[in-house]
Design a protein around this motif. Structure first.
Motif, PDB file in Angstrom:
ATOM      1  N   VAL A  62       0.873  -1.167   0.000  1.00 26.86           N
ATOM      2  CA  VAL A  62       0.000   0.000   0.000  1.00 26.86           C
ATOM      3  C   VAL A  62       0.916   1.225   0.000  1.00 26.86           C
ATOM      4  CG1 VAL A  62      -1.926   1.189   1.080  1.00 26.86           C
ATOM      5  CG2 VAL A  62      -1.694  -1.281   1.355  1.00 26.86           C
ATOM      6  N   ILE A  63       0.821   2.037  -1.052  1.00 26.71           N
ATOM      7  CA  ILE A  63       1.760   3.139  -1.260  1.00 26.71           C
ATOM      8  C   ILE A  63       1.070   4.460  -0.974  1.00 26.71           C
ATOM      9  CG2 ILE A  63       3.263   4.271  -2.931  1.00 26.71           C
ATOM     10  CD1 ILE A  63       3.461   1.594  -4.391  1.00 26.71           C
ATOM     11  N   LEU A  64       1.562   5.165   0.043  1.00 28.41           N
ATOM     12  CA  LEU A  64       0.994   6.454   0.438  1.00 28.41           C
ATOM     13  C   LEU A  64       2.145   7.439   0.634  1.00 28.41           C
ATOM     14  CD1 LEU A  64      -1.601   7.969   1.048  1.00 28.41           C
ATOM     15  CD2 LEU A  64      -1.490   7.160   3.394  1.00 28.41           C
ATOM     16  N   VAL A  65       2.814   7.748  -0.479  1.00 26.51           N
ATOM     17  CA  VAL A  65       3.906   8.714  -0.493  1.00 26.51           C
ATOM     18  C   VAL A  65       3.540   9.802  -1.500  1.00 26.51           C
ATOM     19  CG1 VAL A  65       5.597   6.939   0.108  1.00 26.51           C
ATOM     20  CG2 VAL A  65       5.170   7.478  -2.304  1.00 26.51           C
TER      21      VAL A  65
ATOM     22  N   ARG B   3      11.349  -6.298  -5.275  1.00 30.68           N
ATOM     23  CA  ARG B   3      11.178  -7.126  -4.070  1.00 30.68           C
ATOM     24  C   ARG B   3      10.306  -8.351  -4.350  1.00 30.68           C
ATOM     25  NH1 ARG B   3      10.213 -10.056  -0.710  1.00 30.68           N
ATOM     26  NH2 ARG B   3      10.265  -9.884   1.563  1.00 30.68           N
ATOM     27  N   GLY B   4       9.630  -8.388  -5.517  1.00 29.84           N
ATOM     28  CA  GLY B   4       8.774  -9.516  -5.858  1.00 29.84           C
ATOM     29  C   GLY B   4       7.317  -9.333  -5.492  1.00 29.84           C
ATOM     30  N   ILE B   5       6.930  -8.102  -5.122  1.00 25.95           N
ATOM     31  CA  ILE B   5       5.531  -7.806  -4.786  1.00 25.95           C
ATOM     32  C   ILE B   5       4.761  -7.602  -6.081  1.00 25.95           C
ATOM     33  CG2 ILE B   5       3.996  -6.134  -3.689  1.00 25.95           C
ATOM     34  CD1 ILE B   5       6.279  -5.631  -1.657  1.00 25.95           C
ATOM     35  N   ARG B   6       3.618  -8.285  -6.228  1.00 24.70           N
ATOM     36  CA  ARG B   6       2.868  -8.246  -7.484  1.00 24.70           C
ATOM     37  C   ARG B   6       1.464  -7.667  -7.339  1.00 24.70           C
ATOM     38  NH1 ARG B   6       7.235  -8.392  -8.732  1.00 24.70           N
ATOM     39  NH2 ARG B   6       8.404  -9.990  -9.854  1.00 24.70           N
ATOM     40  N   ALA B   7       1.143  -7.106  -6.182  1.00 25.64           N
ATOM     41  CA  ALA B   7      -0.151  -6.445  -5.959  1.00 25.64           C
ATOM     42  C   ALA B   7       0.101  -5.170  -5.176  1.00 25.64           C
ATOM     43  CB  ALA B   7      -1.116  -7.355  -5.205  1.00 25.64           C
ATOM     44  N   ALA B   8      -0.375  -4.040  -5.698  1.00 27.42           N
ATOM     45  CA  ALA B   8      -0.121  -2.761  -5.035  1.00 27.42           C
ATOM     46  C   ALA B   8      -1.348  -1.868  -5.091  1.00 27.42           C
ATOM     47  CB  ALA B   8       1.072  -2.045  -5.673  1.00 27.42           C
ATOM     48  N   ILE B   9      -1.583  -1.162  -3.990  1.00 27.60           N
ATOM     49  CA  ILE B   9      -2.626  -0.146  -3.904  1.00 27.60           C
ATOM     50  C   ILE B   9      -1.933   1.203  -3.817  1.00 27.60           C
ATOM     51  CG2 ILE B   9      -4.546   0.767  -2.550  1.00 27.60           C
ATOM     52  CD1 ILE B   9      -4.918  -2.095  -1.431  1.00 27.60           C
ATOM     53  N   ILE B  10      -2.203   2.085  -4.776  1.00 27.70           N
ATOM     54  CA  ILE B  10      -1.635   3.440  -4.735  1.00 27.70           C
ATOM     55  C   ILE B  10      -2.697   4.359  -4.146  1.00 27.70           C
ATOM     56  CG2 ILE B  10      -0.569   5.303  -6.032  1.00 27.70           C
ATOM     57  CD1 ILE B  10       0.180   3.307  -8.181  1.00 27.70           C
ATOM     58  N   ALA B  11      -2.553   4.669  -2.868  1.00 31.70           N
ATOM     59  CA  ALA B  11      -3.535   5.520  -2.186  1.00 31.70           C
ATOM     60  C   ALA B  11      -3.274   6.996  -2.446  1.00 31.70           C
ATOM     61  CB  ALA B  11      -3.513   5.226  -0.690  1.00 31.70           C
ATOM     62  N   ALA B  12      -2.071   7.346  -2.867  1.00 33.91           N
ATOM     63  CA  ALA B  12      -1.714   8.744  -3.073  1.00 33.91           C
ATOM     64  C   ALA B  12      -2.515   9.357  -4.212  1.00 33.91           C
ATOM     65  CB  ALA B  12      -0.223   8.854  -3.373  1.00 33.91           C
ATOM     66  N   GLY B  13      -2.780  10.657  -4.107  1.00 31.26           N
ATOM     67  CA  GLY B  13      -3.389  11.412  -5.187  1.00 31.26           C
ATOM     68  C   GLY B  13      -2.349  12.241  -5.902  1.00 31.26           C
ATOM     69  N   GLY B  14      -2.792  13.019  -6.918  1.00 29.30           N
ATOM     70  CA  GLY B  14      -1.875  13.863  -7.661  1.00 29.30           C
ATOM     71  C   GLY B  14      -1.543  13.308  -9.023  1.00 29.30           C
ATOM     72  N   PHE B  15      -2.487  12.582  -9.633  1.00 27.05           N
ATOM     73  CA  PHE B  15      -2.226  11.922 -10.912  1.00 27.05           C
ATOM     74  C   PHE B  15      -3.170  12.482 -11.982  1.00 27.05           C
ATOM     75  CE2 PHE B  15      -0.423   9.267  -7.671  1.00 27.05           C
ATOM     76  CZ  PHE B  15       0.771   8.844  -8.234  1.00 27.05           C
ATOM     77  N   ARG B  16      -3.821  11.617 -12.743  1.00 33.14           N
ATOM     78  CA  ARG B  16      -4.602  12.065 -13.886  1.00 33.14           C
ATOM     79  C   ARG B  16      -5.660  13.100 -13.518  1.00 33.14           C
ATOM     80  NH1 ARG B  16      -6.840   7.312 -15.477  1.00 33.14           N
ATOM     81  NH2 ARG B  16      -8.937   7.764 -14.756  1.00 33.14           N
ATOM     82  N   GLU B  17      -6.152  13.032 -12.317  1.00 32.41           N
ATOM     83  CA  GLU B  17      -7.211  13.952 -11.913  1.00 32.41           C
ATOM     84  C   GLU B  17      -6.721  15.391 -11.818  1.00 32.41           C
ATOM     85  OE1 GLU B  17      -5.212  12.922  -8.018  1.00 32.41           O
ATOM     86  OE2 GLU B  17      -5.650  11.913  -9.921  1.00 32.41           O
TER      87      GLU B  17
END
Length: 571
Positions: free
Chosen positions: A70-73, A88-102
């Motif tokens: 879960v990425i909140l940076v 690291r071999g992690i294959r599932a991620a939640i990007i909680a951070a905003g500041g993208f296409r919106e």
């Protein structure tokens, strides 16, 4: 791989913070306090400890197991965080951070970079610009919302809006029902609403799926997936952005395209998705669908202790396509023996204000025994001689043993609170007014009818030219309306006859074609820029001679050119 999001062996939080004012602290707190049984790892370059657990400076230092992040940076640092997770071999991620296409083009470019990194590592993403997900039964909470979370329940919620998720969690607790799973989709850089439908529906504790949608990314795939799901479990959707102002708000919120409302209505009907008009209606329906058996028909009996609410219920039921059940003579005789002489024994059944808890319970039992009654609405304003709580306690055992749906309209506020608590604990749907109760019964009937369609065999006519149909659709533009000649050819490929028609490019051609087709004929303007010809006066009917056809051609071309000067007119 998607199951990892709902049953990870270990969760890594990138951006965990020791500062209680930061969202990274709220996320870490919720994950620990949820009682998640897997491994919990915190990552922050500063290191140290948080909530009694070590904080690792880098993802590479995190021990096993670790299969979801879960990425909140801050948004600019998300790509390098994804790189570290991939290595690291992690294959599932939640990007909680905003500041993208919106936020505009720069944010969109950053989002595209994140997606490229994820694909390079065969990683799936939820978000960005979301609040994460939760499962109340595992349990797992990857949100940063203030506690307490929702109570465990049987209604799942998938949403494009994180703020709506936050409101629903708090509101559900106050309304006495719980959630099973909740997914905040955000911008959907990778995983879309159609991707999450089946994983959420596969949860055995989920009885109903609810959706808050600002658009649909791939209409055809959504319809196919939603239809498979809806034949197993009810799917209720609230689609917003129905009008121009709402569509603009949607675009600025998640960068989504809202699309045509007529197209959404058709898609939902085809998929068996139940479309709600308001948030309240969506969850009114969800409670009924989760807690009630389905009716065998449209006939409703109304049981009340006052005439006015009964009339209100009758109007609401009929407006929604339901019918007041005709009560049998056996039913009326049993009610006559039970109730005062002044009581109304016809539907709606008015027991009068003096009705006791025992009379409520026995009258309800009598109505449920009538074969012509398919469902029952019980209306309960505060009784003058008894408490609403006493009535609720009396009718609950009858409702729980019934094979027909029963909903309760509890009218009032302070004087009905005891009854509210009893009914919610017993999983009996209760609503403040008869109109909402009627809506719940109507959706139960609609669901029953829809299930019958699911169980019916799919018939495919033998003369369908599927290759031709596929070719026509493949060559068509992905957006907008099909050209008339393509639509006609597509219908023909499915064996559906259409009136003969040709494009005339001059008055002389119009007269000649009309004569060949045979009178009377209709004239319609041909323009790729005009979807609804009648809106610009682009149709003439009952043309009965070559002269009328030639004159009609000139009339249409001149009229439409005046009303839509920028449109391309092809005939």
């Amino acid at each position: 791989m998607l199951e990892t999001f709902f049953n990870p062996r270990g969760v890594v939080v990138l951006g965990a913070s020791r500062d209680p004012r930061k969202l990274g602290y709220g996320l870490a707190r919720n994950l620990v306090q949820s009682g998640y049984p897997g491994a919990v790892h915190f990552v922050n370059p500063k290191g140290g400890h948080l909530l009694g657990r070590p904080v690792y400076p880098t993802v590479a230092e995190v021990p096993d197991p670790a299969d979801m992040a879960v990425i909140l940076v801050p948004a600019p640092y998300v790509p390098q965080s994804l790189e570290a997770c991939g290595e690291r071999g992690i294959r599932a991620a939640i990007i909680a951070a905003g500041g993208f296409r919106e936020t505009g083009p720069e944010g969109a470019a950053l989002e595209a970079r994140c997606l490229e990194i994820a694909r390079r590592y065969d990683m799936r993403l939820i978000g960005p610009n979301c609040i994460g997900l939760l499962d109340t039964h595992l349990p797992l909470d990857t949100t940063f919302l203030p506690p307490p979370g929702p109570p465990p329940g049987d209604v799942a919620f998938i949403s494009h809006s994180g703020a709506i998720c936050a409101a629903v969690i708090d509101w559900a607790r106050g309304q006495g029902f719980g959630l099973s799973r909740l997914v905040s989709l955000g911008n959907q850089a990778d995983l879309k609403e159609a991707d999450l439908l089946e994983p959420v529906a596969d949860d055995p504790r989920t009885r109903v799926l609810t959706l808050y949608l600002e658009g649909v990314s791939d209409g055809r795939r959504f319809v196919r997936t939603a239809r498979r799901v809806a034949c197993r479990k009810p799917v209720v959707a609230l689609k917003v952005g129905r009008f121009e102002s709402g569509q603009k708000a949607v675009a600025s919120h998640t960068g989504a395209l809202a699309g045509s409302e007529q197209a959404f209505d058709a898609a939902f009907r085809r998929a068996g998705v139940l479309r709600a008009e308001t948030s309240e209606e969506m969850f009114d329906w969800a409670r009924a669908l989760a807690w009630c058996p389905l009716p065998q028909g449209p006939n409703v009996a109304v049981l009340t202790n006052a005439g006015g609410p009964g009339v209100t219920a009758a109007d609401a039921l009929e407006a929604l396509g339901l019918k007041l059940a005709p009560l049998s003579e056996t039913t009326r005789a049993a009610l006559r023996a039970l109730l005062p002489p002044a009581a109304s024994l016809h539907n709606p059944v008015d027991m009068l204000a003096s009705a006791s808890p025992e009379q409520y319970a026995e009258s309800l039992r009598i109505l449920l025994d009538d074969p012509q009654v398919h469902s029952v609405m019980v209306i309960l304003p505060p009784p003058p001689m008894f408490t609403a709580g006493a009535v609720a306690r009396a009718i609950i055992p009858v409702i729980q043993t019934a094979e027909k749906p029963v909903v309760v309209a509890l009218m009032g506020e302070r004087l009905i609170q005891e009854a509210v608590e009893h009914l919610r604990a017993a999983r009996v749907p209760e609503y403040r007014f008869p109109e909402r109760a009627a809506s719940a019964l109507a959706i139960l009937h609609q669901r029953a009818v829809g299930l019958a369609h699911c169980e019916a065999p799919q018939l495919t006519p033998a003369d369908v030219d599927k290759e031709r149909a596929d070719s026509l659709l493949a060559d068509a533009a992905p957006e907008g309306w099909l050209p008339p000649e393509v639509a006609a050819a597509l219908l023909g490929a499915y064996g559906i006859r259409v009136p003969r028609g040709e494009v005339a490019r001059s008055p002389k051609e119009a007269a000649s074609i009309a004569e060949q087709v045979g009178f009377p004929v209709a004239l319609k303007i041909v323009s790729p820029d005009i979807a609804h010809k009648s809106d610009v006066g682009g149709i003439l009917l009952d043309i009965s001679s070559p002269e009328e056809a030639a004159q009609g051609y000139e009339t249409l071309m001149q009229r439409v050119a005046r009303r839509k000067p920028q449109a391309r007119l092809e005939g």
